[in-house]
Design an enzyme around this catalytic site. Structure first.
Site, PDB file in Angstrom:
ATOM      1  N   LYS A 177       0.846  -1.213   0.000  1.00 23.25           N
ATOM      2  CA  LYS A 177       0.000   0.000   0.000  1.00 23.25           C
ATOM      3  C   LYS A 177       0.873   1.252   0.000  1.00 23.25           C
ATOM      4  O   LYS A 177       0.570   2.239  -0.662  1.00 23.25           O
ATOM      5  CB  LYS A 177      -0.919   0.025   1.235  1.00 23.25           C
ATOM      6  CG  LYS A 177      -1.986  -1.052   1.226  1.00 23.25           C
ATOM      7  CD  LYS A 177      -3.274  -0.541   0.648  1.00 23.25           C
ATOM      8  CE  LYS A 177      -4.138  -1.639   0.144  1.00 23.25           C
ATOM      9  NZ  LYS A 177      -5.293  -2.024   0.761  1.00 23.25           N
TER      10      LYS A 177
ATOM     11  N   LYS B 101      -8.178  -4.911  -6.822  1.00 17.56           N
ATOM     12  CA  LYS B 101      -9.037  -3.751  -7.100  1.00 17.56           C
ATOM     13  C   LYS B 101      -8.202  -2.514  -7.463  1.00 17.56           C
ATOM     14  O   LYS B 101      -8.648  -1.650  -8.198  1.00 17.56           O
ATOM     15  CB  LYS B 101      -9.897  -3.427  -5.877  1.00 17.56           C
ATOM     16  CG  LYS B 101     -10.979  -4.454  -5.573  1.00 17.56           C
ATOM     17  CD  LYS B 101     -11.597  -4.191  -4.193  1.00 17.56           C
ATOM     18  CE  LYS B 101     -12.494  -5.318  -3.741  1.00 17.56           C
ATOM     19  NZ  LYS B 101     -12.837  -5.259  -2.309  1.00 17.56           N
TER      20      LYS B 101
ATOM     21  N   LYS C 270      -1.040 -10.060  -8.818  1.00 18.48           N
ATOM     22  CA  LYS C 270      -2.336 -10.642  -8.440  1.00 18.48           C
ATOM     23  C   LYS C 270      -3.474  -9.734  -8.921  1.00 18.48           C
ATOM     24  O   LYS C 270      -3.290  -8.516  -9.043  1.00 18.48           O
ATOM     25  CB  LYS C 270      -2.413 -10.864  -6.926  1.00 18.48           C
ATOM     26  CG  LYS C 270      -2.548  -9.603  -6.129  1.00 18.48           C
ATOM     27  CD  LYS C 270      -2.954  -9.873  -4.697  1.00 18.48           C
ATOM     28  CE  LYS C 270      -3.168  -8.508  -4.030  1.00 18.48           C
ATOM     29  NZ  LYS C 270      -3.383  -8.504  -2.639  1.00 18.48           N
TER      30      LYS C 270
HETATM   31  P1  AMP Z   1     -10.431  -7.500  -0.215  1.00 13.74           P
HETATM   32  O1  AMP Z   1     -11.149  -7.061  -1.411  1.00 13.74           O
HETATM   33  O2  AMP Z   1      -9.008  -7.044  -0.194  1.00 13.74           O
HETATM   34  O3  AMP Z   1     -11.179  -7.223   1.062  1.00 13.74           O
HETATM   35  O4  AMP Z   1     -10.312  -9.081  -0.334  1.00 13.74           O
HETATM   36  C1  AMP Z   1     -11.389  -9.940  -0.037  1.00 13.74           C
HETATM   37  C2  AMP Z   1     -10.944 -11.379  -0.078  1.00 13.74           C
HETATM   38  O5  AMP Z   1     -10.534 -11.742  -1.387  1.00 13.74           O
HETATM   39  C3  AMP Z   1      -9.740 -11.684   0.839  1.00 13.74           C
HETATM   40  O6  AMP Z   1      -9.944 -12.929   1.458  1.00 13.74           O
HETATM   41  C4  AMP Z   1      -8.591 -11.758  -0.124  1.00 13.74           C
HETATM   42  O7  AMP Z   1      -7.557 -12.583   0.352  1.00 13.74           O
HETATM   43  C5  AMP Z   1      -9.255 -12.345  -1.361  1.00 13.74           C
HETATM   44  N1  AMP Z   1      -8.542 -11.961  -2.596  1.00 13.74           N
HETATM   45  C6  AMP Z   1      -8.285 -10.709  -3.026  1.00 13.74           C
HETATM   46  N2  AMP Z   1      -7.610 -10.729  -4.200  1.00 13.74           N
HETATM   47  C7  AMP Z   1      -7.433 -12.056  -4.500  1.00 13.74           C
HETATM   48  C8  AMP Z   1      -6.816 -12.749  -5.619  1.00 13.74           C
HETATM   49  N3  AMP Z   1      -6.253 -12.089  -6.625  1.00 13.74           N
HETATM   50  N4  AMP Z   1      -6.835 -14.100  -5.585  1.00 13.74           N
HETATM   51  C9  AMP Z   1      -7.419 -14.785  -4.570  1.00 13.74           C
HETATM   52  N5  AMP Z   1      -8.010 -14.190  -3.514  1.00 13.74           N
HETATM   53  C10 AMP Z   1      -8.028 -12.845  -3.475  1.00 13.74           C
END
Ligand code: AMP
Ligand code: TRP
Length: 344
Positions: free
Chosen positions: A115, A216, A213
């Site tokens: 970040k 968003k 990866k």
């Molecule tokens: P977040 O949007 O950061 O709150 O992520 C929500 C969930 O999605 C968390 O459990 C992350 O670990 C999972 N996540 C986010 N990006 C990925 C990705 N590229 N591949 C697999 N899991 C992901």
């Protein structure tokens, strides 16, 4: 015997992408339906504050994410669905865990460093110096650094044993386990050490760059759960593949194709080796064209259910879930306060 408790949260920071779905949300639904756990799923809206969102966007994203939870078939009759900020015990426990957490550990977290690096607004391939990075750390906000402490509070407040997440969250869970041990050693057994549950796709890669990866913060590489068929077809046509022609799972030499094979397998229910066999002698173009249709078909029921959900219906579900979560969390926070010597 009571079933083990399972919890997870997602931040309302923008549209859900296929990485969130295959790494987390799809698994939430499967775990809920297994009947083996007492499940809690929540919207981590206070975590989203670390990105300084516009208030209207935060509200809109919160309702939209809950709509996605319901459209993905999280079921309020089976799971407790709630909003983090509505349960005041999360913040209280966060405050209580602060003095047990070395700042150095927080500054070492990969997610924090990533970040911070994002704030440097580097162009593709641009290099930065140690001084650039250290200046950015000094200028970063406290909430971002303290993020894993709040995440720990989210989890241990409910005595959760299991936490389904993507791979990027493993380090945060390790900190949660350390804090549990510290607290229990100091004040007596109070909290449970949580364990992560990963899916077969713990780290879905970007469509436009298979070394990064899907995230968003890089929308160009994302396939969003709400994308229309036309957009999905277009994104698949442009998705990076690798040199050679074969459709083969080989993460080292063919990271792009391997990533697409995982998506194909997870959304079609076919094994990777079956898909490889289906495409022997066929090229990337045909494979990607078919995959676009697999994705469109898999997302259609989700998208249709989501369109039908009304904000009033969503708010009603949340009111029930918030109340249930609050009862559990209040009991635990009172136990904690008593143990550490705060008057209640
Ligand atoms: P977040 O949007 O950061 O709150 O992520 C929500 C969930 O999605 C968390 O459990 C992350 O670990 C999972 N996540 C986010 N990006 C990925 C990705 N590229 N591949 C697999 N899991 C992901
Ligand atoms: N940090 C998680 C993410 O970025 C979201 C989150 C907040 C979470 N609190 C949690 C996940 C507790 C699991 C359990 O994806």
């Amino acid at each position: 015997m009571r079933k083990p408790i399972l919890i997870s949260g997602i931040q309302p920071t923008g549209k859900l992408h296929l990485g969130n779905y295959l790494g987390a949300l799809k698994n939430f639904v499967d775990l809920q339906n297994s009947g083996k756990y007492q499940c809690y799923f929540f919207i981590a809206d206070m975590h989203a504050l670390t990105e300084n969102p516009n208030p209207k966007d935060l509200q809109k994203n919160t309702i939209d994410l809950m709509a996605s939870f319901l459209a993905a078939r999280l079921n309020p009759k089976k799971s407790t669905l709630f909003i983090q900020s509505q349960i005041s015990a999360h913040l209280q426990l966060y405050e209580i865990l602060g003095p047990l957490t070395p700042v150095s550990e927080l500054l070492r977290m990969t997610a924090f460093k990533e970040k911070v690096i994002q704030t440097l607004k580097l162009k593709e391939g641009q290099i930065f110096t140690r001084e650039d990075f250290e200046r950015a750390v000094d200028e970063s906000n406290f909430g971002l650094a303290a993020y894993p402490v709040l995440m720990t509070a989210d989890i241990i407040l409910y005595d959760a044993k299991f936490v389904p997440v993507g791979r990027d969250q493993l380090q945060h869970l390790e900190l949660a386990r350390t804090l549990v041990r510290k607290f229990n050693n100091k004040y007596g057994k109070t909290f449970t050490e949580p364990k992560p549950l990963l899916t077969k796709v713990p780290r879905l890669m970007s469509l436009d760059d298979s070394t990064k990866k899907m995230a968003k913060s890089r929308p160009a590489g994302c396939l969003f759960m709400d994308d229309s068929p036309a957009i999905i077809r277009q994104k698949l046509t442009r998705a990076t593949t690798d040199s050679g022609k074969e459709i083969k799972y080989d993460v080292k030499n063919k990271p792009g194709v391997s990533n697409l094979l995982l998506i194909y397998s997870e959304l079609s229910g076919k094994s990777v080796s079956t898909i490889e066999k289906m495409y022997v002698g066929k090229g990337y173009a045909e494979f990607k064209k078919d995959l676009a249709e697999v994705i469109i078909r898999a997302l259609r029921p989700f998208q249709e259910r989501k369109k039908k959900l009304k904000p009033a219906e969503i708010k009603k579900v949340l009111a029930v879930g918030n109340k249930k979560a609050n009862t559990v969390a209040s009991k635990k926070i009172n136990e904690v306060k008593r143990k550490i010597g705060l008057l209640i």
